[in-house]
Scaffold this motif. Structure first.
Motif: not given
Length: 278
Positions: A143, A145, A171, A174-179, A207
């Motif tokens: 993610r 953004e 990675t 990416t931002e942190y994302d539980a997905r 994060e």
């Protein structure tokens, strides 16, 4: 670290069966060499093209010159210039006509416009797996953004590479994302490389430490904290020790290796072996 050049050390490396050698290029760039001699590159940035576009130069010279580069596979997790480098990718493709370049669709569109032959490009999207004749690559969500209009990357990827049982998660940006941790939490990883800079649509070191705590990985290496010759932005976490210290406070017990540009390690399915840089 060995005083020979990175290119010389890559050529000289002879990973044993069941192991890989890995080096950090700075930024998000990594080079893997398998026991069969295959070189798999991820997100190499070897030029200074971002200085031309944004006025932000490199903090250090490229640790390997394009003329000395010998990748068999080049993976770009998205099309941003420090991951799909217009200053080096076309030249790498020209010099290495048998090499394959793996990337999401928006990156492929740019690579084709630079003259890369369609036959050298392997497009990949989230959820897909491709066989790289020595490694299986699975693309997962990233993610990433960003706030700069025109630089959106909705198809940015993270990647899991399986080198005959030596599994690596990168990675990308990416931002942190539980997905993300849901996608790889059940995978037994030898190594996970996590972005930590905390700006431009990326996780902070805090994060990244939380993501690491969720993962089943033998070793972690933070990245994307050392590339640019500029003052830190507010909120950036460019000290990789923050990642390690936070991960330990969360109760993480895996090994953490803080990278040095051009330095590397030997990895097996049990993670990084020893503390020495290759």
């Amino acid at each position: 670290m060995n005083s020979t050049t990175l290119a010389q050390r890559i050529v000289a490396a002879r990973p044993a069966a069941g192991s890989n050698a890995v080096w950090w290029l700075g930024g998000s760039g990594f080079i893997f060499k398998t026991s069969s001699g295959q070189q798999v590159w991820i997100d190499p940035y070897l030029s200074d093209v971002v200085h031309t576009i944004f006025g932000v130069g490199r903090a250090f010279p490229p640790p390997i010159q394009i003329a000395d580069a010998a990748p068999d596979i080049v993976i770009a997790t998205h099309w941003h210039e420090d991951h799909l480098d217009p200053g080096s990718i076309p030249e790498l493709a020209r010099r290495r006509p048998e090499a394959k370049f793996v990337m999401p669709p928006s990156a492929m569109a740019r690579a084709l416009s630079w003259g890369l032959p369609r036959t050298q490009i392997i497009p990949i999207s989230r959820g897909q797996t491709v066989d790289l004749a020595g490694a299986l690559l699975t693309a997962i969500i990233a993610r990433h953004e960003v706030s700069t209009a025109g630089w959106e990357v909705p198809d940015a990827l993270g990647v899991v590479l399986d080198f005959d049982g030596v599994r690596v998660f990168h990675t990308g940006d990416t931002e942190y994302d539980a997905r993300i941790h849901r996608a790889v939490a059940s995978t037994n990883l030898a190594l996970a490389t996590l972005c930590i800079n905390g700006s431009g649509g990326n996780m902070s070191a805090y994060e990244a430490a939380l993501l690491a705590w969720h993962l089943d990985a033998a070793t972690f290496i933070p990245h994307h904290h050392q590339l640019w010759a500029k003052a830190p932005e507010p909120g950036e976490t460019l000290d990789p020790r923050i990642f390690e210290e936070t991960y330990r406070r969360l109760g993480g017990t895996a090994s953490v290796h803080l990278p040095v540009v051009g330095g590397g390690w030997t990895i097996t399915s049990k993670g990084v072996q020893g503390a020495s840089l290759l």
